[in-house]
Design a protein around this motif. Sequence first.
Motif, mmCIF file in Angstrom:
data_model
loop_
_atom_site.group_PDB
_atom_site.id
_atom_site.type_symbol
_atom_site.label_atom_id
_atom_site.label_comp_id
_atom_site.label_asym_id
_atom_site.label_seq_id
_atom_site.Cartn_x
_atom_site.Cartn_y
_atom_site.Cartn_z
ATOM 1 N N ALA A 522 0.734 -1.443 -0.265
ATOM 2 C CA ALA A 522 0.607 0.168 -0.253
ATOM 3 C C ALA A 522 0.717 1.103 0.160
ATOM 4 O O ALA A 522 0.777 1.939 -1.118
ATOM 5 C CB ALA A 522 -0.689 0.370 1.098
ATOM 6 N N GLU A 523 1.540 1.377 1.021
ATOM 7 C CA GLU A 523 2.414 2.278 0.450
ATOM 8 C C GLU A 523 3.020 2.760 0.106
ATOM 9 O O GLU A 523 3.429 3.922 -0.803
ATOM 10 C CB GLU A 523 3.703 2.494 2.286
ATOM 11 C CG GLU A 523 4.837 3.966 2.460
ATOM 12 C CD GLU A 523 5.641 3.278 3.727
ATOM 13 O OE1 GLU A 523 6.556 4.570 3.865
ATOM 14 O OE2 GLU A 523 5.342 2.757 4.265
ATOM 15 N N GLY A 524 3.840 1.154 -0.828
ATOM 16 C CA GLY A 524 4.547 1.737 -2.005
ATOM 17 C C GLY A 524 3.724 2.613 -3.449
ATOM 18 O O GLY A 524 4.233 2.741 -4.408
ATOM 19 N N HIS A 525 2.548 2.135 -2.896
ATOM 20 C CA HIS A 525 1.756 2.602 -4.224
ATOM 21 C C HIS A 525 1.078 3.775 -3.927
ATOM 22 O O HIS A 525 1.160 4.674 -5.236
ATOM 23 C CB HIS A 525 0.039 2.173 -3.953
ATOM 24 C CG HIS A 525 -0.125 0.224 -5.587
ATOM 25 N ND1 HIS A 525 0.992 0.319 -5.578
ATOM 26 C CD2 HIS A 525 -0.411 -0.383 -4.690
ATOM 27 C CE1 HIS A 525 0.509 -0.766 -6.668
ATOM 28 N NE2 HIS A 525 -0.210 -1.468 -5.176
ATOM 29 N N TYR A 526 1.371 3.997 -2.900
ATOM 30 C CA TYR A 526 1.241 5.878 -2.351
ATOM 31 C C TYR A 526 1.788 6.690 -2.663
ATOM 32 O O TYR A 526 1.923 8.075 -3.041
ATOM 33 C CB TYR A 526 0.860 6.164 -0.794
ATOM 34 C CG TYR A 526 -0.405 5.240 -0.242
ATOM 35 C CD1 TYR A 526 -1.864 4.537 -1.056
ATOM 36 C CD2 TYR A 526 -0.932 4.570 0.969
ATOM 37 C CE1 TYR A 526 -2.854 5.165 -0.647
ATOM 38 C CE2 TYR A 526 -2.009 4.734 1.861
ATOM 39 C CZ TYR A 526 -2.782 4.018 0.613
ATOM 40 O OH TYR A 526 -3.858 3.586 1.092
ATOM 41 N N ARG A 527 3.175 5.983 -2.727
ATOM 42 C CA ARG A 527 4.074 7.282 -2.485
ATOM 43 C C ARG A 527 4.784 7.067 -4.495
ATOM 44 O O ARG A 527 4.997 8.115 -4.851
ATOM 45 C CB ARG A 527 5.236 6.535 -2.088
ATOM 46 C CG ARG A 527 5.408 6.839 -0.542
ATOM 47 C CD ARG A 527 6.853 6.165 -0.201
ATOM 48 N NE ARG A 527 6.590 6.666 1.450
ATOM 49 C CZ ARG A 527 7.141 8.070 2.048
ATOM 50 N NH1 ARG A 527 6.720 8.527 1.503
ATOM 51 N NH2 ARG A 527 6.784 7.978 3.577
ATOM 52 N N LYS A 528 4.749 6.097 -5.157
ATOM 53 C CA LYS A 528 4.135 6.189 -6.668
ATOM 54 C C LYS A 528 3.656 7.014 -7.026
ATOM 55 O O LYS A 528 3.786 7.741 -8.238
ATOM 56 C CB LYS A 528 4.400 4.466 -7.169
ATOM 57 C CG LYS A 528 4.367 4.512 -8.804
ATOM 58 C CD LYS A 528 5.798 4.778 -8.744
ATOM 59 C CE LYS A 528 5.619 4.909 -10.580
ATOM 60 N NZ LYS A 528 6.865 5.256 -11.098
#
Length: 728
Positions: A522-528
């Motif tokens: 989830a965090e990866g998607h948010y930051r991307k």
Amino acid sequence: MEPQAEEAAVEAMLEEDSGSALQSQVQVSGCNSGHVSNMDRLQEAADFETTAADLELRGEYEKAREGYQRALDLRREIHGDVDALVAKSWNHLGRVLLLLGKFDDAERAHSRALDISKACKGDEHLDVAACLGYIGVVMHHCGKLPEAKEYCSAALKMRTRELGDSHLELVQSLNDLGFVLLDLGKLPDAQQCFDRALGIASDHADPETARSFNGMGRVMCRQSKLLEAGEHHERALHITEQALGEFHPNMAEGLIGMVDVMIGRADVPMAKRYACKALDIVQQVYAAEHPNLARAHFGLGRVMLEAGDFPRAEEHLHWALASRMVLGAKHPDLAQSLDALGSVMWEQGKFVEAEEYHARGLAIRKETLGDDHLDVADSLNNLGIVMADQGRLIEAEDYQRKSLVIRSLGLDDGHPDVASSFANLGAVLFQQGKLSEAKDYQSRALQIRQQALGNEHPDVANSLNNLGCVLFELKKYRDAEEHHRHALAIRKQALGDNHPSVANNLHNLGAAVDMQGKVNEAEGHYRKALAIKEQALGTGHPDVAHSLNNIAGWMLQKRRFSEARELNKRALAIQQQSLCSNHPDVAQTFGNMGVMAYYQRKLPKAEECHKRALAIRQEALGAEHLDVASSLEWLGDVKWKQQQYASAGEYHKRALSIRKSMLGDVHGDVVRSLDKFGLAMYKQGKFADAEEVLETCFEIEGKAQRHEHQNMAAMLGILEEIRQEKGI
């Protein structure tokens, strides 16, 4: 008639025995010198016309007008008013008057030419067809679309009948009619016209062929076929530059077409380059109030809107609006400008002003186009969006349903615009918490788009995304994830990896996987998503601040306070530069700060932040908005933590009232407010009131079968305690 052809016609006239207006004037003169004088004057008229045509080709329209006027005056002196050559001069003059934006004068000139041509050649002559076509173009520029269609269709039929299906002269008529049909919203018919025109003239690198490519580019753009649209506009620009030069005013049409394409691709820097070049070109040619100059300002205003530069967007769009006032107070282009200004106001959270602009545009469109025109449906749709953002969900639903009715009547059931109405109505129902109905409308939108546009179209991705959001709220997180992944794949393929729509999809996907415990993913998607928006829109864009806020909210849930604080600070700094002080996004930032202070037990700070958020939301959205209820709920929670139960109860009671009014009696948020209000009553020793409220809450939850409500057991315990107290 070209000057060389005119000379031949004059010689033929001199050879006739009788019936020539020129001959009768020669006979009256009684001497050969009159004959020579008239021939010289005819040659002078031809020279004026040749020079004027060259000036027109170079874009020097005012000088061209003077030349055509001199030629017309000479011919009228020699031939009289009723003569085929005089009619052609009227048409030449009318054409350049149109280019100068003098529509009334142009209409009079072409109407005069039509009357003369009919008198000289009969009703079915090709000269009559030319006059009809010119009048149709003038009607189009005046915003009289039904009349324009009638004239242009008549011209095309006459030319087809006389010349066949593939004559080069048909291209102009096909283009004229195609652009009218385009503005009438009849995309398949418009596309057919431009297809036919290109089939005839694609090998001819002339300005009329460039018009065909520009027309097809606009059709493709409206169908969201951005690659094809760009290719057509680029072809048009290449042809125009080769034929007329890089800085000819005809270049503006292709440049503005590329603005639309680049906005669709979210390539704001390129869109700005095209828009600035178009404006630079037309500023050298047209007077300040010319419609083509207004159009260039309008294009640059739209680019500034996409860039988040709202002051400059407003400046250019106001300029366009003021210039378009010369078209009359009820011209469709005026409504277009009002609509765009409404969008600028909406983006800035100025919902009252946005509503006023959209309402003015709607009034113009209703009066000039009729209640059932598709542009009226667009205005109703825009008003519905503004109403929804103000929390006026019942009115928003009404506007969206009216828009849907118009589109359903005016378009086929499988038209993409009908799908858009289903999607927009579904979005309003989603906000109302009517998730079952929202899912139904979004599913219908998806089905239409898949059938009409194919499975890989960006609008199909939009529907998949909308459905994913509904499924998320229904707590079907795995299904939501599947829809968001599918939408993401389509958007990447169609728009590229770095389009803002891809970023939005990544954020929604992050939320879906987060609820399944996949925190790192989830965090990866948010930051991307944030990185994409920063790259595509710039680090100071309001949408970047919105993403920062969303990630900060997620960080707060994970109790990562330090990181959340930094993201909130960045978001607030952007908003202070780009948004007005009472924008709802600013309230969200203060709300996040309040939540962080609440979790850190800094209750005075939490109260201060939530009160600032509440004040902004009440001013910007009105006292009955759901976001206002959210701020009230947080303030109630803060007061509860401070053991100020009476104040807590008042805040929760106000939140409950808003939510019941907006969402009905059984919505989950209503139940939560009932629960908190009931507990506040209990803490104040108001056992009868508390019992009544909590029993209502428990009853609603039981009927709704929302057994996952985390306070169900606590409610039962409190009710038991109340009954014991009453038993004492």
